[in-house]
Design a protein around this motif. Structure first.
Motif, short mmCIF file in Angstrom:
data_model
loop_
_atom_site.label_atom_id
_atom_site.label_comp_id
_atom_site.label_asym_id
_atom_site.label_seq_id
_atom_site.Cartn_x
_atom_site.Cartn_y
_atom_site.Cartn_z
N ALA A 85 0.83 -1.21 0.00
CA ALA A 85 0.00 0.00 0.00
C ALA A 85 0.86 1.26 0.00
O ALA A 85 0.61 2.20 -0.76
N PHE A 89 1.12 3.93 -3.13
CA PHE A 89 0.80 5.35 -2.99
C PHE A 89 1.95 6.21 -3.50
O PHE A 89 1.74 7.15 -4.27
N THR A 101 -5.68 6.97 -5.86
CA THR A 101 -4.54 6.39 -5.15
C THR A 101 -4.87 6.20 -3.68
O THR A 101 -4.54 5.16 -3.09
N THR A 105 -4.97 2.58 -1.79
CA THR A 105 -4.08 2.44 -0.64
C THR A 105 -4.86 2.09 0.61
O THR A 105 -4.47 1.19 1.37
#
Length: 153
Positions: A85, A89, A101, A105
């Motif tokens: 994650a 990002f 995004t 994430t």
């Protein structure tokens, strides 16, 4: 009486000492000033010394009065999804934009827990995306596009 050493405490303390030392070394490159008129290097120097001192105390505690702690199995799924994650990002926020995004994430980070079902993860990701957009883009006026050029917006 047997003395136990705590390897996790010793390792954590060493990490703190290294981080504090890095702050001290970095701060020495700036002007320190005087106690009444501190320069830009004074605060990082003080923080570095404090962190290194705390790290040293943790190392000593780990060597003298450590505890044997059973950690159990490492949650590799959670570790992998959280790392993924963060990397996602950082790699895509300029190309995809903040909203998509942040949503992906947050979804990845939420799915790191084995207790969360997919519907709940989507709801949490939507809430975090809205909150993040309001806080960072609207409130703090972070200069990042809401929708990135990769999406054609």
């Amino acid at each position: 009486m047997e003395r136990r050493r705590s390897l996790p405490d010793v390792l954590a303390g060493v990490i703190f000492v290294l981080i504090g030392g890095a702050f001290v070394v970095g701060a020495l490159g700036y002007e320190l000033g005087t106690p009444l008129r501190m320069g830009p290097g004074a605060f990082p120097l003080l923080v570095g010394v404090a962190v290194a001192t705390l790290g040293l105390a943790i190392v000593v505690k780990g060597l003298i009065a450590g505890e044997v702690i059973s950690f159990g199995p490492i949650p590799w799924r959670a570790v992998g999804l959280i790392v993924l994650a963060v990397l996602f990002f950082g790699a895509t926020v300029r190309g995809l934009g903040f909203v998509p995004t942040s949503a992906v994430t947050a979804l990845l980070a939420t799915l790191a827990s084995t207790r969360v079902r997919l519907l709940m993860a989507v709801a949490v990701a939507a809430g975090l995306t809205v909150a993040g957009t309001l806080i960072f883009v609207v409130g703090l006026q972070l200069r990042v596009p809401l929708w990135g050029p990769w999406l054609g917006f």
